[in-house]
Enzyme design. Structure first.
Site, mmCIF file in Angstrom:
data_model
loop_
_atom_site.group_PDB
_atom_site.id
_atom_site.type_symbol
_atom_site.label_atom_id
_atom_site.label_comp_id
_atom_site.label_asym_id
_atom_site.label_seq_id
_atom_site.Cartn_x
_atom_site.Cartn_y
_atom_site.Cartn_z
ATOM 1 N N ASP A 126 45.417 41.918 32.230
ATOM 2 C CA ASP A 126 44.439 41.692 31.157
ATOM 3 C C ASP A 126 44.666 42.652 30.005
ATOM 4 O O ASP A 126 45.596 43.446 29.987
ATOM 5 C CB ASP A 126 43.021 41.894 31.710
ATOM 6 C CG ASP A 126 42.475 40.634 32.377
ATOM 7 O OD1 ASP A 126 42.915 39.526 32.018
ATOM 8 O OD2 ASP A 126 41.595 40.787 33.244
ATOM 9 N N GLN A 155 36.499 26.564 32.120
ATOM 10 C CA GLN A 155 36.045 27.376 33.261
ATOM 11 C C GLN A 155 34.528 27.275 33.341
ATOM 12 O O GLN A 155 33.819 27.881 32.532
ATOM 13 C CB GLN A 155 36.483 28.840 33.071
ATOM 14 C CG GLN A 155 37.976 29.025 33.268
ATOM 15 C CD GLN A 155 38.477 30.351 32.716
ATOM 16 O OE1 GLN A 155 38.324 30.644 31.526
ATOM 17 N NE2 GLN A 155 39.074 31.163 33.577
ATOM 18 N N HIS A 183 33.242 30.976 38.466
ATOM 19 C CA HIS A 183 33.461 29.671 37.847
ATOM 20 C C HIS A 183 34.562 28.928 38.588
ATOM 21 O O HIS A 183 35.360 29.532 39.297
ATOM 22 C CB HIS A 183 33.853 29.846 36.374
ATOM 23 C CG HIS A 183 34.912 30.895 36.173
ATOM 24 N ND1 HIS A 183 34.614 32.210 35.858
ATOM 25 C CD2 HIS A 183 36.264 30.862 36.279
ATOM 26 C CE1 HIS A 183 35.712 32.908 35.768
ATOM 27 N NE2 HIS A 183 36.745 32.126 36.025
ATOM 28 N N GLU A 224 35.954 43.737 40.438
ATOM 29 C CA GLU A 224 36.580 43.659 39.118
ATOM 30 C C GLU A 224 35.458 43.635 38.084
ATOM 31 O O GLU A 224 35.017 42.596 37.639
ATOM 32 C CB GLU A 224 37.463 42.416 38.988
ATOM 33 C CG GLU A 224 38.352 42.450 37.751
ATOM 34 C CD GLU A 224 37.817 41.657 36.562
ATOM 35 O OE1 GLU A 224 38.134 42.023 35.415
ATOM 36 O OE2 GLU A 224 37.080 40.683 36.757
ATOM 37 N N ASP A 253 36.617 38.487 41.147
ATOM 38 C CA ASP A 253 36.851 38.291 39.721
ATOM 39 C C ASP A 253 35.534 38.118 38.964
ATOM 40 O O ASP A 253 34.648 37.381 39.385
ATOM 41 C CB ASP A 253 37.714 37.032 39.523
ATOM 42 C CG ASP A 253 38.015 36.777 38.054
ATOM 43 O OD1 ASP A 253 38.599 37.677 37.427
ATOM 44 O OD2 ASP A 253 37.648 35.706 37.543
ATOM 45 N N ARG A 304 39.771 40.241 45.619
ATOM 46 C CA ARG A 304 39.384 40.766 44.306
ATOM 47 C C ARG A 304 38.272 39.870 43.758
ATOM 48 O O ARG A 304 38.468 38.674 43.573
ATOM 49 C CB ARG A 304 40.598 40.733 43.379
ATOM 50 C CG ARG A 304 40.327 41.098 41.930
ATOM 51 C CD ARG A 304 41.596 40.840 41.123
ATOM 52 N NE ARG A 304 41.504 41.196 39.721
ATOM 53 C CZ ARG A 304 40.996 40.418 38.774
ATOM 54 N NH1 ARG A 304 40.473 39.250 39.073
ATOM 55 N NH2 ARG A 304 41.009 40.812 37.518
HETATM 56 C C1 OTU Z 1 38.777 38.442 34.583
HETATM 57 O O1 OTU Z 1 38.634 39.305 33.491
HETATM 58 C C2 OTU Z 1 40.258 38.201 34.796
HETATM 59 O O2 OTU Z 1 40.907 39.406 35.073
HETATM 60 C C3 OTU Z 1 40.828 37.536 33.578
HETATM 61 O O3 OTU Z 1 42.215 37.388 33.642
HETATM 62 C C4 OTU Z 1 40.153 36.206 33.428
HETATM 63 O O4 OTU Z 1 40.521 35.644 32.204
HETATM 64 C C5 OTU Z 1 38.622 36.302 33.468
HETATM 65 O O5 OTU Z 1 38.122 37.197 34.452
HETATM 66 C C6 OTU Z 1 38.029 34.976 33.794
HETATM 67 O O6 OTU Z 1 38.332 34.586 35.106
HETATM 68 O O7 OTU Z 1 36.999 39.257 30.419
HETATM 69 O O8 OTU Z 1 39.382 39.976 29.529
HETATM 70 O O9 OTU Z 1 34.310 42.422 31.304
HETATM 71 O O10 OTU Z 1 35.783 42.475 33.404
HETATM 72 O O11 OTU Z 1 35.765 39.924 34.221
HETATM 73 C C7 OTU Z 1 39.165 39.942 30.895
HETATM 74 C C8 OTU Z 1 34.958 41.227 31.655
HETATM 75 C C9 OTU Z 1 37.779 39.516 31.270
HETATM 76 C C10 OTU Z 1 36.142 41.517 32.487
HETATM 77 C C11 OTU Z 1 36.668 40.436 33.319
HETATM 78 C C12 OTU Z 1 37.441 39.369 32.708
#
Ligand code: OTU
Length: 671
Positions: free
Chosen positions: A422, A283, A210, A357, A315, A313
């Site tokens: 997170d 987003q 996004h 990730e 994301d 990474r």
């Molecule tokens: C990731 O995490 C990032 O680490 C987060 O900080 C962001 O908010 C998010 O993406 C959006 O960019 O849901 O609670 O299963 O693996 O992709 C963290 C979902 C998240 C996760 C992950 C996401």
């Protein structure tokens, strides 16, 4: 015409079907002459190294078949694929010709070398502002990182974001502009070179699921004539004129941030459209069914590479491809997408590798790990089950899961961690791992959430609930390592014995992150046993996101306490320093690991082994003392005596059993 290949087929000379090879050769044959002319002209005009085109052309010949194969699988139905592929190669060549010489030298040294599996690398992660103010401030802190033994530094997102909420930087407005309060692109480049000079690799985020809702691509749509956004296949985002499709999709989608909104779509009044937003309203998910999006994002990705990123990474990788009626998570096309990106990196920035990730089911996590896809992956299972075992004082689920889920393809490695920026999600497997032990996954997660938010009687933890979903009963947990491990509670209750237990838990978790195969990751500030930061509640842009509790500022004023014996700061940082050192033992060189049962479920025991060198790790996961009979230890060690790499007393079977104090670890080896 649909090409006859399976999604996510292995890349490599043997893995590419002959039909794809032929089509790729044909496509490349048509594009190459113009590309070569363009490249040679730029080289001549800009006075660049003469052999730059030849190096690029050789890599292109090697990796184009894989790149094209994946693009065919994603976009075979489109008549504009060859146009986009031509554009993509131009983007790749431009990026290569602009690549700084220092980074091209890294390419030459690292191309085809699994440098990221070097067992001596210890990783660390921080927010630039919260750790050091800004990029120049961070450059000034490099000596601190060197003293810690850091070999790879992950900087949390540092690019331009919308004013107000920006999900900790994960809503990117412009991938080529640094957030003004952090510095400039030149500061970032200077930091990257300074890190490289210090022997530290740099990891940056590629937020490619996004963009922020104020990204130029979104603004262009708002400015465009309404008819021009009717053609869904040409849009950079996934947009709908009414709720018909969103309602249909929502039925099969998981809500990732249920506290912020129900469903996965947000209405944009400027566009008069419903937009796909997996995370927050601001987003906007990219529309990868449009090959132009892949080309645009490839340009952004290679720009990150040229800023000096050694690791990207990926994301939220699992969410990047959508399909009606499915969960739209980890669909086969996601693998094509990542493999196509990876092939492009092999062509234009081969020193760089990907970090997956995917904080999802363990089977899904491993699906991204492959030399042709993501060479590094977070190990969410090791992370979550370390905490799980602390709550239950029972290592069976951890042992069961590790015993069959650690192995990775050659050239790939885990990133083992204790916590991140997170929340903690309990992503263990219900059917094989949990059910096999008589554990009900749903109930167990509910227990773990209650335990780590301090709601379970007797819990030591002071975490916070994150994204509680009253509909499903789901929740995740936020908090720093120290607060979740009991330090916040113990200090506030002024109980010194409890303080020591909390420190024991912190070091137990980090001990395992360091002892298991892969790269250990330190969340900077954890070395000072930093507690939750409750200040986020006063900031209206952060108050609704409890993850800010575990993103405290670096408490540099507490650094002197590291030298004051007996303080938590001293004990934790000494413990970590020892882990950094002893990990260099030759037994850790290969990933070979054997998990043991020593007859007490509170003990996690395993052997790390490389050739003749072995280390037996015995970890007590409770606050009681545990005795392991000398016969058991001698059998696992295949020796009657050993030394403890962690500085504990040497052991000899003639003297007696091994005693493990509360949360103590022994790393026993013959030499
Ligand atoms: C990731 O995490 C990032 O680490 C987060 O900080 C962001 O908010 C998010 O993406 C959006 O960019 O849901 O609670 O299963 O693996 O992709 C963290 C979902 C998240 C996760 C992950 C996401």
């Amino acid at each position: 015409m649909q090409p006859e290949l399976a999604p996510g087929f292995p890349v490599g000379p043997l893995g590419i079907p002959e039909t794809v090879r032929r089509r790729a050769a044909f496509a490349l044959g048509r594009m190459r002459p113009a590309l070569a002319r363009y490249g040679r002209r730029r080289i001549a005009e800009e006075g660049l190294d003469k052999d730059l085109w030849d190096v690029f052309a050789a890599r292109l010949d090697t990796h184009f078949p894989a790149l094209y194969g994946h693009l065919l699988h994603l976009y075979a139905g489109r008549d504009d694929l060859s146009h986009h592929t031509g554009h993509l190669l131009r983007v790749a060549l431009d990026s290569w010709l602009s690549r700084p010489a220092e980074l091209r030298h890294r390419d030459a040294a690292r191309d085809g070398v699994a440098w990221h599996t070097n067992p001596d690398i210890v990783a660390a992660v921080c927010y630039v502002d919260r750790f050091a103010g800004d990029l120049p401030g961070l450059t000034a802190r490099i000596p601190y990182l060197e003293r810690l033994g850091v070999g790879l530094l992950h900087l949390m997102p540092l690019f331009d974001v919308p004013p107000g909420q920006n999900d900790g930087g994960y809503a990117v407005s412009d991938y080529r502009v640094v957030r003004p309060d952090l510095g400039t692109i030149d500061d970032l480049r200077a930091l990257a070179s300074a890190l490289h000079d210090a022997g530290i690799d740099l990891a940056l985020d590629f937020v490619f699921n996004h963009t922020a809702s104020d990204h130029r691509w979104a603004e262009e749509l708002r400015a465009a004539a309404p008819e021009s956004i009717e053609d869904e296949d040409r849009n950079p985002y996934l947009m709908f004129p009414d709720r018909t499709f969103p309602d249909r999709y929502d039925r099969s989608l998981r809500e990732i941030f249920p506290e912020t909104r129900s469903g996965s779509f947000s209405f944009d009044p400027g566009l008069d459209r419903w937009v796909w937003t997996t995370f927050n309203d601001f987003q906007w998910d990219l529309n990868y069914t449009n090959p132009d999006v892949f080309v645009r994002m490839s340009g952004e990705m290679l720009a990150l590479a040229n800023m000096g990123a050694d690791v990207l990474r990926l994301d939220a990788v699992a969410f990047t491809w959508k399909q009606p009626g499915t969960s739209s998570e980890s669909l086969p096309e996601v693998h094509d997408l990542v493999r196509a990106y990876n092939a492009l990196v092999r062509i234009a920035a081969p020193a760089m590798v990907f970090l997956s990730e995917a904080i999802v089911h363990p089977d899904e996590v491993v699906s991204y790990i492959d030399p042709a896809e993501c060479q590094l992956s977070y190990n969410p299972l090791q992370m979550a089950l370390g905490w799980e075992a602390l709550a239950t004082r029972d290592t069976r689920l951890l042992r069961q899961s590790l015993s069959h889920r650690l192995d990775l393809p050659a050239g790939c490695a885990w990133l083992n961690y204790v916590r991140s920026h997170d929340d903690i999600g309990w992503t263990f497997d219900d059917d094989v791992d949990a059910a096999g032990l008589g554990i009900n996954g749903v109930d167990h997660r509910a227990f773990l959430n209650r335990f780590y938010t301090g709601r379970f009687p007797g819990s030591f933890a002071q975490g916070l609930a994150f994204q509680e979903n009253p509909g499903t009963g789901d929740a995740r947990v936020a908090g720093t390592t120290a607060s979740l491990a009991g330090l916040e509670k113990a200090l506030s209750e002024e109980k010194p014995a409890e303080v020591d237990l909390a420190i024991g838990r912190i070091l137990a978790l980090y001990g395992i992150a360091f002892a298991l195969p892969g790269m250990p990751l330190i969340y900077l500030g954890d070395e000072l046993a930093t507690l939750n930061d409750h200040g986020y509640r006063d900031d209206p842009d952060r108050a609704a996101d409890s993850r800010w509790a575990n993103r405290p500022r670096m408490a540099w004023d507490r650094l002197p306490l590291v030298d004051r014996a007996g303080t938590p700061e001293a004990k934790v940082s000494e413990g970590l320093a020892r882990l950094v050192l002893v990990r260099r033992h030759p037994a850790f060189a290969s990933p070979e690991t054997i998990v043991h049962d020593v007859g007490d479920d509170a003990v996690l025991a395993f052997t790390r082994q490389t050739g003749e060198d072995a280390v037996l790790i015995l970890a007590n996961w409770t606050e009681r003392t545990i005795v392991i009979p000398s016969g058991t230890v001698a059998r696992l060690l295949k020796a009657p005596a050993a030394i403890d790499l962690l500085g504990g007393a040497p052991w000899s079977g003639t003297v007696g059993p091994v005693k493990l104090a509360p949360y103590q670890q022994r790393w026993l080896t013959v030499r």
